[in-house]
Design a protein around this motif. Structure first.
Motif, PDB file in Angstrom:
ATOM      1  N   THR A   9       0.840  -1.195   0.000  1.00 48.00           N
ATOM      2  CA  THR A   9       0.000   0.000   0.000  1.00 48.00           C
ATOM      3  C   THR A   9       0.876   1.245   0.000  1.00 48.00           C
ATOM      4  O   THR A   9       1.815   1.345   0.790  1.00 48.00           O
ATOM      5  N   SER A  11       0.783   5.117   0.863  1.00 46.93           N
ATOM      6  CA  SER A  11      -0.045   5.947   1.752  1.00 46.93           C
ATOM      7  C   SER A  11       0.042   7.417   1.382  1.00 46.93           C
ATOM      8  O   SER A  11       1.074   7.898   0.913  1.00 46.93           O
ATOM      9  N   ILE A  17      -6.429  12.472   0.694  1.00 47.53           N
ATOM     10  CA  ILE A  17      -7.067  11.211   0.313  1.00 47.53           C
ATOM     11  C   ILE A  17      -6.595  10.830  -1.081  1.00 47.53           C
ATOM     12  O   ILE A  17      -6.188  11.683  -1.871  1.00 47.53           O
ATOM     13  N   THR A  43      -8.506   0.770   2.010  1.00 43.77           N
ATOM     14  CA  THR A  43      -9.791   0.781   2.716  1.00 43.77           C
ATOM     15  C   THR A  43     -10.038   2.084   3.468  1.00 43.77           C
ATOM     16  O   THR A  43     -11.171   2.453   3.706  1.00 43.77           O
ATOM     17  N   THR A  44      -8.998   2.812   3.805  1.00 39.56           N
ATOM     18  CA  THR A  44      -9.162   4.077   4.516  1.00 39.56           C
ATOM     19  C   THR A  44      -9.308   5.258   3.554  1.00 39.56           C
ATOM     20  O   THR A  44      -9.504   6.379   4.004  1.00 39.56           O
ATOM     21  N   THR A  45      -9.199   5.036   2.247  1.00 41.29           N
ATOM     22  CA  THR A  45      -9.146   6.054   1.181  1.00 41.29           C
ATOM     23  C   THR A  45      -7.951   6.981   1.332  1.00 41.29           C
ATOM     24  O   THR A  45      -7.876   8.010   0.681  1.00 41.29           O
ATOM     25  N   GLN A  46      -7.017   6.616   2.170  1.00 43.21           N
ATOM     26  CA  GLN A  46      -5.825   7.431   2.352  1.00 43.21           C
ATOM     27  C   GLN A  46      -4.608   6.753   1.741  1.00 43.21           C
ATOM     28  O   GLN A  46      -3.505   6.849   2.247  1.00 43.21           O
ATOM     29  N   THR A  49      -3.815   0.404  -2.739  1.00 41.96           N
ATOM     30  CA  THR A  49      -3.349  -0.948  -2.458  1.00 41.96           C
ATOM     31  C   THR A  49      -3.241  -1.755  -3.747  1.00 41.96           C
ATOM     32  O   THR A  49      -4.132  -1.701  -4.584  1.00 41.96           O
ATOM     33  N   CYS A  72      -2.647  11.687  -4.419  1.00 38.28           N
ATOM     34  CA  CYS A  72      -3.372  12.168  -3.245  1.00 38.28           C
ATOM     35  C   CYS A  72      -3.674  13.659  -3.357  1.00 38.28           C
ATOM     36  O   CYS A  72      -2.877  14.416  -3.917  1.00 38.28           O
TER      37      CYS A  72
END
Length: 75
Positions: A9, A11, A17, A43-46, A49, A72
């Motif tokens: 992932t 980040s 986001i 899954t956190t939209t941040q 993945t 982002c």
């Protein structure tokens, strides 16, 4: 041959986001059988993945590498 799945992932920094993302697969010198099977928002939209499937050669997918990228923005 046995196959294994690896996830990575990328980040976003705090307060941002992900709106998109992607990946770079680099097959190793052993030419391991490697392919991306998933490329979705975390899954956190941040973040973003990515999952790869590779022919098992020990626990490291041969000597192949994968990099995930996230684009982002501030909401």
């Amino acid at each position: 041959a046995a196959y294994q799945i690896k996830n990575i992932t990328a980040s976003c920094t705090a307060g941002k986001i992900s709106i998109s993302g992607g990946y770079l697969l680099t097959p190793g010198a052993d030419n391991a059988d490697i392919k991306a099977t998933l490329s979705i928002p975390a899954t956190t939209t941040q973040g973003w993945t990515v999952a790869i499937q590779c022919e098992s050669t020990g626990n490291n997918c041969g000597n192949s590498s994968m990099t995930a990228y996230a684009i982002c923005v501030r909401p």
